[in-house]
Motif scaffolding. Sequence first.
Motif, PDB file in Angstrom:
ATOM      1  N   LEU A  28      15.606 -36.225  38.241  1.00  0.00           N
ATOM      2  CA  LEU A  28      16.256 -37.503  37.939  1.00  0.00           C
ATOM      3  C   LEU A  28      15.230 -38.553  37.506  1.00  0.00           C
ATOM      4  O   LEU A  28      15.510 -39.403  36.658  1.00  0.00           O
ATOM      5  CB  LEU A  28      17.044 -38.007  39.157  1.00  0.00           C
ATOM      6  N   ASP A  29      14.050 -38.486  38.125  1.00  0.00           N
ATOM      7  CA  ASP A  29      12.990 -39.424  37.747  1.00  0.00           C
ATOM      8  C   ASP A  29      12.563 -39.187  36.300  1.00  0.00           C
ATOM      9  O   ASP A  29      12.291 -40.130  35.559  1.00  0.00           O
ATOM     10  CB  ASP A  29      11.787 -39.263  38.683  1.00  0.00           C
ATOM     11  N   MET A  30      12.520 -37.918  35.911  1.00  0.00           N
ATOM     12  CA  MET A  30      12.150 -37.579  34.539  1.00  0.00           C
ATOM     13  C   MET A  30      13.193 -38.092  33.552  1.00  0.00           C
ATOM     14  O   MET A  30      12.866 -38.554  32.458  1.00  0.00           O
ATOM     15  CB  MET A  30      11.996 -36.064  34.408  1.00  0.00           C
TER      16      MET A  30
ATOM     17  N   THR B 288      15.106 -40.674  34.055  1.00  0.00           N
ATOM     18  CA  THR B 288      15.044 -42.137  34.056  1.00  0.00           C
ATOM     19  C   THR B 288      13.884 -42.651  33.202  1.00  0.00           C
ATOM     20  O   THR B 288      14.014 -43.654  32.492  1.00  0.00           O
ATOM     21  CB  THR B 288      14.882 -42.654  35.508  1.00  0.00           C
ATOM     22  N   LEU B 289      12.766 -41.947  33.292  1.00  0.00           N
ATOM     23  CA  LEU B 289      11.587 -42.349  32.507  1.00  0.00           C
ATOM     24  C   LEU B 289      10.810 -41.097  32.110  1.00  0.00           C
ATOM     25  O   LEU B 289      10.243 -40.416  32.966  1.00  0.00           O
ATOM     26  CB  LEU B 289      10.683 -43.280  33.333  1.00  0.00           C
ATOM     27  N   LYS B 290      10.800 -40.799  30.831  1.00  0.00           N
ATOM     28  CA  LYS B 290      10.089 -39.610  30.355  1.00  0.00           C
ATOM     29  C   LYS B 290       8.608 -39.912  30.165  1.00  0.00           C
ATOM     30  O   LYS B 290       8.231 -40.877  29.499  1.00  0.00           O
ATOM     31  CB  LYS B 290      10.699 -39.127  29.035  1.00  0.00           C
ATOM     32  N   LEU B 291       7.789 -39.055  30.779  1.00  0.00           N
ATOM     33  CA  LEU B 291       6.347 -39.167  30.649  1.00  0.00           C
ATOM     34  C   LEU B 291       5.785 -37.846  30.129  1.00  0.00           C
ATOM     35  O   LEU B 291       6.349 -36.779  30.402  1.00  0.00           O
ATOM     36  CB  LEU B 291       5.700 -39.480  32.008  1.00  0.00           C
ATOM     37  N   PRO B 292       4.693 -37.871  29.415  1.00  0.00           N
ATOM     38  CA  PRO B 292       4.037 -36.624  28.997  1.00  0.00           C
ATOM     39  C   PRO B 292       3.648 -35.801  30.227  1.00  0.00           C
ATOM     40  O   PRO B 292       3.354 -36.368  31.292  1.00  0.00           O
ATOM     41  CB  PRO B 292       2.797 -37.112  28.234  1.00  0.00           C
ATOM     42  N   LYS B 293       3.629 -34.496  30.105  1.00  0.00           N
ATOM     43  CA  LYS B 293       3.359 -33.621  31.238  1.00  0.00           C
ATOM     44  C   LYS B 293       2.036 -33.955  31.922  1.00  0.00           C
ATOM     45  O   LYS B 293       1.922 -33.873  33.153  1.00  0.00           O
ATOM     46  CB  LYS B 293       3.354 -32.168  30.777  1.00  0.00           C
ATOM     47  N   ALA B 294       1.046 -34.335  31.120  1.00  0.00           N
ATOM     48  CA  ALA B 294      -0.277 -34.657  31.686  1.00  0.00           C
ATOM     49  C   ALA B 294      -0.218 -35.852  32.643  1.00  0.00           C
ATOM     50  O   ALA B 294      -1.096 -36.025  33.495  1.00  0.00           O
ATOM     51  CB  ALA B 294      -1.274 -34.932  30.563  1.00  0.00           C
ATOM     52  N   PHE B 295       0.837 -36.679  32.517  1.00  0.00           N
ATOM     53  CA  PHE B 295       0.964 -37.876  33.364  1.00  0.00           C
ATOM     54  C   PHE B 295       2.073 -37.750  34.411  1.00  0.00           C
ATOM     55  O   PHE B 295       2.475 -38.742  35.019  1.00  0.00           O
ATOM     56  CB  PHE B 295       1.214 -39.112  32.490  1.00  0.00           C
ATOM     57  N   HIS B 296       2.566 -36.538  34.642  1.00  0.00           N
ATOM     58  CA  HIS B 296       3.642 -36.342  35.616  1.00  0.00           C
ATOM     59  C   HIS B 296       3.238 -36.766  37.033  1.00  0.00           C
ATOM     60  O   HIS B 296       4.100 -37.109  37.849  1.00  0.00           O
ATOM     61  CB  HIS B 296       4.088 -34.872  35.618  1.00  0.00           C
TER      62      HIS B 296
ATOM     63  N   LEU C  39       2.071 -39.385  37.891  1.00  0.00           N
ATOM     64  CA  LEU C  39       2.420 -40.793  38.084  1.00  0.00           C
ATOM     65  C   LEU C  39       3.810 -40.981  38.691  1.00  0.00           C
ATOM     66  O   LEU C  39       4.120 -42.045  39.227  1.00  0.00           O
ATOM     67  CB  LEU C  39       2.340 -41.540  36.748  1.00  0.00           C
ATOM     68  N   TYR C  40       4.641 -39.933  38.620  1.00  0.00           N
ATOM     69  CA  TYR C  40       5.982 -40.036  39.199  1.00  0.00           C
ATOM     70  C   TYR C  40       5.919 -40.278  40.709  1.00  0.00           C
ATOM     71  O   TYR C  40       6.844 -40.862  41.286  1.00  0.00           O
ATOM     72  CB  TYR C  40       6.791 -38.771  38.909  1.00  0.00           C
ATOM     73  N   PHE C  41       4.855 -39.829  41.361  1.00  0.00           N
ATOM     74  CA  PHE C  41       4.711 -40.077  42.798  1.00  0.00           C
ATOM     75  C   PHE C  41       4.633 -41.579  43.078  1.00  0.00           C
ATOM     76  O   PHE C  41       5.179 -42.065  44.073  1.00  0.00           O
ATOM     77  CB  PHE C  41       3.451 -39.387  43.344  1.00  0.00           C
ATOM     78  N   LEU C  42       3.939 -42.308  42.193  1.00  0.00           N
ATOM     79  CA  LEU C  42       3.801 -43.756  42.364  1.00  0.00           C
ATOM     80  C   LEU C  42       5.040 -44.503  41.874  1.00  0.00           C
ATOM     81  O   LEU C  42       5.427 -45.532  42.444  1.00  0.00           O
ATOM     82  CB  LEU C  42       2.569 -44.246  41.587  1.00  0.00           C
ATOM     83  N   LEU C  43       5.662 -43.961  40.835  1.00  0.00           N
ATOM     84  CA  LEU C  43       6.785 -44.664  40.207  1.00  0.00           C
ATOM     85  C   LEU C  43       8.128 -44.381  40.869  1.00  0.00           C
ATOM     86  O   LEU C  43       9.084 -45.127  40.646  1.00  0.00           O
ATOM     87  CB  LEU C  43       6.862 -44.270  38.723  1.00  0.00           C
ATOM     88  N   ARG C  44       8.213 -43.326  41.675  1.00  0.00           N
ATOM     89  CA  ARG C  44       9.507 -42.900  42.211  1.00  0.00           C
ATOM     90  C   ARG C  44      10.301 -44.019  42.902  1.00  0.00           C
ATOM     91  O   ARG C  44      11.495 -44.182  42.636  1.00  0.00           O
ATOM     92  CB  ARG C  44       9.343 -41.709  43.163  1.00  0.00           C
TER      93      ARG C  44
END
Length: 384
Positions: free
Chosen positions: A350-352, A354-362, A364-369
């Motif tokens: 669901l986070d992906m 909501t905001l798509k990020l390049p795989k190399a920056f996945h 960051l989802y820990f901080l953005l969740r």
Amino acid sequence: MVAKYELDFTLLSRELKLLLELIKTDNDEHIKLKQDEWFKDINWDSFLQLVKHHRVYPLIYMKLKDIDKGSIPENMMQILYGEYRKNTLQMLQLSGEMEKISRIFMENQIQLLFLKGPVLAYDLYGDISLRTCRDLDILVPRKDIEKAENLLLDLGYINEEGPILLNERKWKNHHTEYSHPKKGIQVEIHWRLHMPPMKEPTFNELWKRKRSITFTNYPIFFLGEEDLFLHLVVHGARHAWFRIRWLKDIDQIVKKGMDLKKVNLLIRKYKYRNMVGQTYILAAQLLNSPIHEGMEVLTNKKNAESLAKKAYLYITSSKKFSYDTRYLFSLNSTLRKFLYLIILFYPNSLDMKTLKLPKAFHFLYFLLRPFLWIKRQKEKNLEK
């Protein structure tokens, strides 16, 4: 034995009281003798909604068809018969698919256990038409997930799961959903019985205690009696028992009997005390299920009483359970509460979305969740 804690029956509508009375075991004569009292001032539209919501229309139809027809509107019986017949056909179709999947998986050296579906209906009610079912749930060893998924794809099933983020299957999920566009059948492949951090037996332990059923031409394997009871307890508790059908399943198991020594060992090992206590309270008071000797101590715990009260509110409101984080948190032991909080902050698909990020920056989802979660909640509120 009875639990000390008593539910507030003034919260039950006349229609829900009638539904509960009709699905109780061995009370046919009681219903017939007092049918003038039970069927008086019933809002049949509301009653039908409840029957469908709780998915007990096969049991209700079988009970009502033997009641004096003057007490029940004719169109009500026609609707219930239609639902009963449709369910019977669906269960026959699922039985055929269950047998096919079992044969193909076993031929490909994949062990599998069916968790619910027609096998549960046959085991608990002796007749697949007496329980409703929308899909097939199968449990396979974690090492065989990919192989099992490929077999389903070969059979024409489509994966309904979105993109997987940061190995979330391991930390947050316990099954994947597949649907067959032509057959209209849904299959869930489970690699765990329950979502983390719930403790549970390993697949090998469950396999050693498995049972087989042969109402089909090919053997079907499913959970042992004690494992099935505790699986249904945890499943029902997680969903706050918002469907009475699940409590009726428990009622059938309790009255059928099981090895209480084995059950108690598993309850202690996997920390299910509060959920089992909640289950016995609800089943005993709503369906007159017996509380086995030695189990009454679980019903008198404050945590079990609190859980029963929370679930009872969902039952009486007849609304589908929405995953209430506070309620789910309360189901866990102290250690599991800590693990639950950690998992809660683990990113998901669901986070992906909501905001798509390049795989190399996945990472960051820990901080953005937390922020992405807040964003989704605001969007939900705006939709309302």
